[in-house]
Design a protein around this motif. Sequence first.
Motif, short mmCIF file in Angstrom:
data_model
loop_
_atom_site.label_atom_id
_atom_site.label_comp_id
_atom_site.label_asym_id
_atom_site.label_seq_id
_atom_site.Cartn_x
_atom_site.Cartn_y
_atom_site.Cartn_z
N UNK A 146 69.89 42.27 12.62
CA UNK A 146 69.29 43.53 13.07
C UNK A 146 69.41 44.59 11.98
N UNK A 147 70.60 44.73 11.42
CA UNK A 147 70.85 45.76 10.42
C UNK A 147 70.00 45.56 9.17
N UNK A 148 69.75 44.31 8.81
CA UNK A 148 68.98 44.00 7.60
C UNK A 148 67.50 43.78 7.89
N UNK A 149 67.13 43.93 9.16
CA UNK A 149 65.74 43.79 9.60
C UNK A 149 65.16 42.40 9.28
N UNK A 150 65.98 41.39 9.49
CA UNK A 150 65.55 39.99 9.36
C UNK A 150 65.20 39.49 10.76
N UNK A 151 63.99 39.80 11.19
CA UNK A 151 63.58 39.50 12.56
C UNK A 151 63.66 38.00 12.85
N UNK A 152 63.27 37.18 11.89
CA UNK A 152 63.30 35.73 12.11
C UNK A 152 64.73 35.23 12.30
N UNK A 153 65.66 35.75 11.52
CA UNK A 153 67.06 35.34 11.66
C UNK A 153 67.64 35.85 12.99
N UNK A 154 67.23 37.03 13.39
CA UNK A 154 67.69 37.58 14.65
C UNK A 154 67.20 36.73 15.82
N UNK A 155 65.94 36.32 15.76
CA UNK A 155 65.38 35.48 16.81
C UNK A 155 66.16 34.17 16.92
N UNK A 156 66.38 33.53 15.79
CA UNK A 156 67.11 32.26 15.78
C UNK A 156 68.54 32.43 16.27
N UNK A 157 69.21 33.47 15.79
CA UNK A 157 70.61 33.69 16.20
C UNK A 157 70.70 33.97 17.70
#
Length: 104
Positions: A19-30
Amino acid sequence: LEDFESAKRFYDAAILSAQEHKFVHEEALACELAGHFMLESGEGRAALPYFLLAQKKYHEWGAYAKEKSLEKYIKEQFGSETTTETNIGLSIPAEPDLRKRRAS
């Protein structure tokens, strides 16, 4: 129990970092992986917000097929009346309070 709490904190930390780094794809997967972890650990009620947030983030990422696949999975696991429609066509909860958990 200690391993469960540690793992939960690590999942939350991964989501917060994405979230903090705005990595939407990583956030979705996590979020999705955290949901599976919670569900497999017998914490179904805690799993649902993670799955719903993952669904929202897959939509933001543009992974529409994955979003629909997860929507079907959520309905199979939690029933069809577990969510409320929003203006973007997704059913989302309040986001888990990850900052609070990270501080503890």
